[in-house]
Design a protein around this motif. Structure first.
Motif, PDB file in Angstrom:
ATOM      1  N   ILE A  13       0.830  -1.212   0.000  1.00 12.41           N
ATOM      2  CA  ILE A  13       0.000   0.000   0.000  1.00 12.41           C
ATOM      3  C   ILE A  13       0.862   1.259   0.000  1.00 12.41           C
ATOM      4  CG2 ILE A  13      -0.323   0.149   2.506  1.00 12.41           C
ATOM      5  CD1 ILE A  13      -3.293   0.953   1.777  1.00 12.41           C
ATOM      6  N   MET A  14       2.010   1.222   0.678  1.00 13.55           N
ATOM      7  CA  MET A  14       2.932   2.371   0.666  1.00 13.55           C
ATOM      8  C   MET A  14       3.562   2.544  -0.713  1.00 13.55           C
ATOM      9  SD  MET A  14       3.210   4.428   3.150  1.00 13.55           S
ATOM     10  CE  MET A  14       4.804   5.165   2.878  1.00 13.55           C
ATOM     11  N   LEU A  15       3.984   1.439  -1.313  1.00 18.48           N
ATOM     12  CA  LEU A  15       4.570   1.515  -2.652  1.00 18.48           C
ATOM     13  C   LEU A  15       3.562   2.073  -3.648  1.00 18.48           C
ATOM     14  CD1 LEU A  15       6.566  -1.828  -2.991  1.00 18.48           C
ATOM     15  CD2 LEU A  15       7.465   0.459  -2.558  1.00 18.48           C
ATOM     16  N   ASP A  16       2.348   1.543  -3.603  1.00 19.59           N
ATOM     17  CA  ASP A  16       1.307   2.002  -4.522  1.00 19.59           C
ATOM     18  C   ASP A  16       0.959   3.470  -4.288  1.00 19.59           C
ATOM     19  OD1 ASP A  16       1.216  -0.508  -5.663  1.00 19.59           O
ATOM     20  OD2 ASP A  16      -0.625  -1.126  -4.635  1.00 19.59           O
ATOM     21  N   SER A  17       0.894   3.875  -3.025  1.00 20.97           N
ATOM     22  CA  SER A  17       0.568   5.264  -2.697  1.00 20.97           C
ATOM     23  C   SER A  17       1.654   6.216  -3.186  1.00 20.97           C
ATOM     24  CB  SER A  17       0.385   5.437  -1.184  1.00 20.97           C
ATOM     25  OG  SER A  17      -0.713   4.683  -0.734  1.00 20.97           O
ATOM     26  N   CYS A  18       2.898   5.874  -2.925  1.00 21.89           N
ATOM     27  CA  CYS A  18       4.005   6.721  -3.378  1.00 21.89           C
ATOM     28  C   CYS A  18       4.029   6.810  -4.900  1.00 21.89           C
ATOM     29  CB  CYS A  18       5.333   6.190  -2.853  1.00 21.89           C
ATOM     30  SG  CYS A  18       5.588   6.460  -1.097  1.00 21.89           S
ATOM     31  N   ARG A  19       3.881   5.663  -5.552  1.00 17.86           N
ATOM     32  CA  ARG A  19       3.874   5.663  -7.019  1.00 17.86           C
ATOM     33  C   ARG A  19       2.730   6.522  -7.555  1.00 17.86           C
ATOM     34  NH1 ARG A  19       5.935   2.977 -11.202  1.00 17.86           N
ATOM     35  NH2 ARG A  19       6.926   1.315 -10.050  1.00 17.86           N
ATOM     36  N   HIS A  20       1.543   6.392  -6.972  1.00 16.67           N
ATOM     37  CA  HIS A  20       0.377   7.157  -7.413  1.00 16.67           C
ATOM     38  C   HIS A  20       0.638   8.664  -7.296  1.00 16.67           C
ATOM     39  CE1 HIS A  20      -3.835   8.101  -8.087  1.00 16.67           C
ATOM     40  NE2 HIS A  20      -3.792   8.868  -7.006  1.00 16.67           N
ATOM     41  N   ILE A  21       1.210   9.073  -6.198  1.00 14.99           N
ATOM     42  CA  ILE A  21       1.503  10.499  -5.987  1.00 14.99           C
ATOM     43  C   ILE A  21       2.596  10.975  -6.947  1.00 14.99           C
ATOM     44  CG2 ILE A  21       2.498  12.153  -4.354  1.00 14.99           C
ATOM     45  CD1 ILE A  21       1.064  10.439  -2.133  1.00 14.99           C
ATOM     46  N   LYS A  24       2.047  11.594 -10.869  1.00 17.82           N
ATOM     47  CA  LYS A  24       1.338  12.805 -11.283  1.00 17.82           C
ATOM     48  C   LYS A  24       2.297  13.899 -11.746  1.00 17.82           C
ATOM     49  CE  LYS A  24      -2.634  12.001  -8.307  1.00 17.82           C
ATOM     50  NZ  LYS A  24      -3.437  12.486  -7.205  1.00 17.82           N
ATOM     51  N   GLU A  25       3.557  13.777 -11.368  1.00 17.02           N
ATOM     52  CA  GLU A  25       4.574  14.764 -11.729  1.00 17.02           C
ATOM     53  C   GLU A  25       5.279  14.347 -13.017  1.00 17.02           C
ATOM     54  OE1 GLU A  25       5.109  17.653 -10.088  1.00 17.02           O
ATOM     55  OE2 GLU A  25       3.449  17.075  -8.784  1.00 17.02           O
ATOM     56  N   GLU A  26       5.478  15.306 -13.885  1.00 15.79           N
ATOM     57  CA  GLU A  26       6.212  15.027 -15.117  1.00 15.79           C
ATOM     58  C   GLU A  26       7.702  14.997 -14.838  1.00 15.79           C
ATOM     59  OE1 GLU A  26       5.219  17.278 -18.584  1.00 15.79           O
ATOM     60  OE2 GLU A  26       3.122  17.443 -17.972  1.00 15.79           O
TER      61      GLU A  26
END
Length: 92
Positions: A13-21, A24-26
């Motif tokens: 869940i931490m990996l997925d959350s960090c990746r999701h955030i 969003k950045e180019e």
């Protein structure tokens, strides 16, 4: 050239959350690892600019992995992630 970020945590869940955030950045290239050993292996070829590292992971912990990755990629910046409320680790 994109900034390369390695996120290492044994909690999916931490990996997925960090990746999701971060996605969003180019201009970012993101790799993830679920253990200290995997983080070291990925750092050998990925050469991250920034490493977000959990401390407590199975096998090689985050601090041990950090020391090895620092040897492989001395210019990397490290951010330690921890859910502990009492932080008394020494980083050498």
């Amino acid at each position: 050239m994109p900034m390369k970020i390695l996120v290492a945590d044994d909690e999916i869940i931490m990996l997925d959350s960090c990746r999701h955030i971060l996605e969003k950045e180019e201009g970012l290239t993101i790799e993830t690892a679920c253990s200290g050993r995997e983080a070291i292996e990925k750092a050998e070829t990925f050469h991250p600019d920034l490493v977000l590292m959990d401390i407590k992971m199975p096998g090689i912990n985050g601090l041990e992995a950090l020391k090895e990755i620092r040897r492989l990629t001395p210019s990397a910046i490290f951010v330690i992630l921890s859910a502990y409320d009492n932080f008394s680790y020494e980083i050498g």
